[in-house]
Design a protein around this motif. Structure first.
Motif, PDB file in Angstrom:
ATOM      1  N   ALA A 232      -1.732   6.015 -22.747  1.00  0.00           N
ATOM      2  CA  ALA A 232      -2.585   7.095 -23.252  1.00  0.00           C
ATOM      3  C   ALA A 232      -3.673   7.427 -22.234  1.00  0.00           C
ATOM      4  CB  ALA A 232      -3.208   6.704 -24.588  1.00  0.00           C
ATOM      5  N   VAL A 233      -4.200   6.405 -21.573  1.00  0.00           N
ATOM      6  CA  VAL A 233      -5.249   6.626 -20.571  1.00  0.00           C
ATOM      7  C   VAL A 233      -4.689   7.356 -19.359  1.00  0.00           C
ATOM      8  CG1 VAL A 233      -6.814   5.477 -18.953  1.00  0.00           C
ATOM      9  CG2 VAL A 233      -6.673   4.693 -21.321  1.00  0.00           C
ATOM     10  N   THR A 234      -3.534   6.906 -18.844  1.00  0.00           N
ATOM     11  CA  THR A 234      -2.988   7.529 -17.638  1.00  0.00           C
ATOM     12  C   THR A 234      -2.476   8.940 -17.893  1.00  0.00           C
ATOM     13  OG1 THR A 234      -0.856   6.436 -18.062  1.00  0.00           O
ATOM     14  CG2 THR A 234      -2.387   5.351 -16.532  1.00  0.00           C
ATOM     15  N   SER A 235      -2.011   9.216 -19.131  1.00  0.00           N
ATOM     16  CA  SER A 235      -1.494  10.558 -19.428  1.00  0.00           C
ATOM     17  C   SER A 235      -2.596  11.530 -19.816  1.00  0.00           C
ATOM     18  CB  SER A 235      -0.447  10.494 -20.545  1.00  0.00           C
ATOM     19  OG  SER A 235      -1.018   9.997 -21.745  1.00  0.00           O
ATOM     20  N   THR A 236      -3.746  11.004 -20.277  1.00  0.00           N
ATOM     21  CA  THR A 236      -4.824  11.861 -20.765  1.00  0.00           C
ATOM     22  C   THR A 236      -5.971  11.974 -19.771  1.00  0.00           C
ATOM     23  OG1 THR A 236      -4.291  11.164 -23.024  1.00  0.00           O
ATOM     24  CG2 THR A 236      -6.411  12.236 -22.708  1.00  0.00           C
ATOM     25  N   CYS A 237      -6.230  10.919 -19.011  1.00  0.00           N
ATOM     26  CA  CYS A 237      -7.433  10.861 -18.169  1.00  0.00           C
ATOM     27  C   CYS A 237      -7.076  10.873 -16.681  1.00  0.00           C
ATOM     28  CB  CYS A 237      -8.222   9.588 -18.478  1.00  0.00           C
ATOM     29  SG  CYS A 237      -8.644   9.402 -20.240  1.00  0.00           S
ATOM     30  N   ASP A 238      -7.973  11.451 -15.885  1.00  0.00           N
ATOM     31  CA  ASP A 238      -7.790  11.410 -14.437  1.00  0.00           C
ATOM     32  C   ASP A 238      -8.635  10.315 -13.790  1.00  0.00           C
ATOM     33  OD1 ASP A 238     -10.193  12.611 -14.969  1.00  0.00           O
ATOM     34  OD2 ASP A 238      -9.660  14.547 -14.111  1.00  0.00           O
ATOM     35  N   ARG A 239      -9.531   9.715 -14.559  1.00  0.00           N
ATOM     36  CA  ARG A 239     -10.420   8.673 -14.049  1.00  0.00           C
ATOM     37  C   ARG A 239     -10.527   7.577 -15.100  1.00  0.00           C
ATOM     38  NH1 ARG A 239     -16.905   9.737 -13.132  1.00  0.00           N
ATOM     39  NH2 ARG A 239     -17.546   7.572 -12.669  1.00  0.00           N
ATOM     40  N   ALA A 240     -10.735   6.348 -14.674  1.00  0.00           N
ATOM     41  CA  ALA A 240     -10.874   5.241 -15.619  1.00  0.00           C
ATOM     42  C   ALA A 240     -11.965   4.283 -15.168  1.00  0.00           C
ATOM     43  CB  ALA A 240      -9.552   4.496 -15.778  1.00  0.00           C
ATOM     44  N   LEU A 241     -12.617   3.679 -16.158  1.00  0.00           N
ATOM     45  CA  LEU A 241     -13.594   2.618 -15.941  1.00  0.00           C
ATOM     46  C   LEU A 241     -13.035   1.352 -16.568  1.00  0.00           C
ATOM     47  CD1 LEU A 241     -16.859   4.493 -17.072  1.00  0.00           C
ATOM     48  CD2 LEU A 241     -15.880   4.404 -14.779  1.00  0.00           C
ATOM     49  N   TRP A 242     -12.980   0.275 -15.790  1.00  0.00           N
ATOM     50  CA  TRP A 242     -12.483  -1.007 -16.286  1.00  0.00           C
ATOM     51  C   TRP A 242     -13.670  -1.932 -16.513  1.00  0.00           C
ATOM     52  CZ3 TRP A 242      -9.480  -4.864 -12.683  1.00  0.00           C
ATOM     53  CH2 TRP A 242      -9.255  -6.060 -13.374  1.00  0.00           C
ATOM     54  N   LEU A 243     -13.908  -2.276 -17.773  1.00  0.00           N
ATOM     55  CA  LEU A 243     -14.955  -3.225 -18.130  1.00  0.00           C
ATOM     56  C   LEU A 243     -14.332  -4.563 -18.480  1.00  0.00           C
ATOM     57  CD1 LEU A 243     -16.481  -0.452 -18.544  1.00  0.00           C
ATOM     58  CD2 LEU A 243     -17.836  -1.629 -20.280  1.00  0.00           C
ATOM     59  N   GLU A 244     -14.951  -5.620 -18.009  1.00  0.00           N
ATOM     60  CA  GLU A 244     -14.490  -6.965 -18.321  1.00  0.00           C
ATOM     61  C   GLU A 244     -15.706  -7.861 -18.495  1.00  0.00           C
ATOM     62  OE1 GLU A 244     -11.469  -8.929 -19.651  1.00  0.00           O
ATOM     63  OE2 GLU A 244     -11.078  -7.083 -18.523  1.00  0.00           O
ATOM     64  N   SER A 245     -15.813  -8.491 -19.666  1.00  0.00           N
ATOM     65  CA  SER A 245     -16.949  -9.364 -19.995  1.00  0.00           C
ATOM     66  C   SER A 245     -18.283  -8.651 -19.797  1.00  0.00           C
ATOM     67  CB  SER A 245     -16.909 -10.648 -19.153  1.00  0.00           C
ATOM     68  OG  SER A 245     -15.709 -11.360 -19.389  1.00  0.00           O
ATOM     69  N   GLY A 246     -18.301  -7.360 -20.116  1.00  0.00           N
ATOM     70  CA  GLY A 246     -19.547  -6.595 -20.060  1.00  0.00           C
ATOM     71  C   GLY A 246     -19.888  -6.002 -18.711  1.00  0.00           C
ATOM     72  N   THR A 247     -19.110  -6.310 -17.674  1.00  0.00           N
ATOM     73  CA  THR A 247     -19.399  -5.786 -16.343  1.00  0.00           C
ATOM     74  C   THR A 247     -18.357  -4.729 -15.950  1.00  0.00           C
ATOM     75  OG1 THR A 247     -18.104  -7.482 -15.216  1.00  0.00           O
ATOM     76  CG2 THR A 247     -20.426  -7.962 -15.633  1.00  0.00           C
TER      77      THR A 247
END
Length: 268
Positions: A232-247
């Motif tokens: 859903a992210v790759t088909s809908t969005c052109d940019r992504a933010l990856w959060l892990e353990s709050g960072t």
């Protein structure tokens, strides 16, 4: 520092920023000694007023740790990460529903968090909730009247039965989510925040939702999507933010960020 304020009007590389998150930390208390409605209400009151727990119990959760980024008009940005990584917490802070412990969030226009701004009521019919949700999203009664059938048709909840005339407490969770998205998508937004709404419904509804998000972007809005569905992210969005353990682990093109995240999860 101010938690929510007008965005800096500076234009970077010809792009107009709509959201600037500057070194944001978000913390809240989790109390395990006492349960029930009274405890939950008291905890929420403490979070919103930033008062410490007078009983001295509970555990402080540092949900978001020093996150910074800028979003621009016309972008669709996916937020990905493991459960508890801070995605939904960050979304609520951008919407103005949670305070920041440190750092600032600046927004251009009024952010709309899907499922909160359209605060639907279980004892009211779907029809009444379309009106209520539309008003909550800032639409006039005339706009709601003009777009009512479009909202109902988009949600697909009336395709088999006349559910729109039934109380919303009779709806499945998926039906309720589809109706909330349909109400929110009927209006253009400066910043639209979507938390897992596209995980509901069949492929037909998901395709309609993705098409509508593309239209919202073309109308100069910014869309944030929190989802556990990488496709859903790759088909809908052109940019992504990856959060892990709050960072914030990675910020970049959606396909590259999702690929890095998937490689990370396979190693765990």
């Amino acid at each position: 520092m101010d938690r929510i304020g007008p965005v800096d009007p500076t234009v970077a590389d010809g792009k107009t920023p709509t959201v600037v998150v500057d070194g944001v930390h978000i913390t809240y208390k989790v109390n395990g000694a006492k349960t029930g409605r009274g405890a939950a209400t008291a905890a929420l009151s403490r979070i919103l007023s930033r008062r410490p727990d007078q009983r001295g119990g509970g555990r402080e959760v540092h949900a978001v740790k020093g996150v910074s980024f800028a979003a621009y008009k016309g972008e669709a940005i996916g937020l990905i990460g493991s459960n508890g990584s801070g995605k939904s917490t960050l979304l609520k802070a951008i919407a103005g529903l949670l305070p920041t412990a440190r750092g600032s969030i600046y927004t251009q226009g009024q952010p709309s968090l899907l499922g909160v701004n359209a605060a639907l009521m279980g004892d009211l019919t779907g029809e009444r909730n379309v009106i209520l949700g539309g008003l909550a999203m800032g639409m006039t009664r005339e706009e709601i009247h003009d777009r009512y059938q479009e909202i109902v048709d988009f949600s697909g909840i009336n395709e088999k039965d006349d559910f729109i005339s039934l109380p919303m407490r009779t709806y499945s969770s998926g039906m309720g989510a589809r109706l909330r998205f349909s109400i929110a998508a009927a209006k253009s937004h400066d910043v639209l925040l979507i938390d897992e709404a596209l995980a509901t419904g069949d492929a037909k509804f998901q395709r309609r939702s993705q098409e509508r998000i593309a239209e919202l972007r073309e109308e100069a809005g910014t869309v944030f999507l929190v989802s556990h569905s990488n496709s859903a992210v790759t088909s809908t969005c052109d940019r992504a933010l990856w959060l892990e353990s709050g960072t914030l682990r990675m910020d970049g093109p959606a396909k590259e960020v999702v690929a890095a995240y998937e490689a990370f999860t396979k190693k765990k």
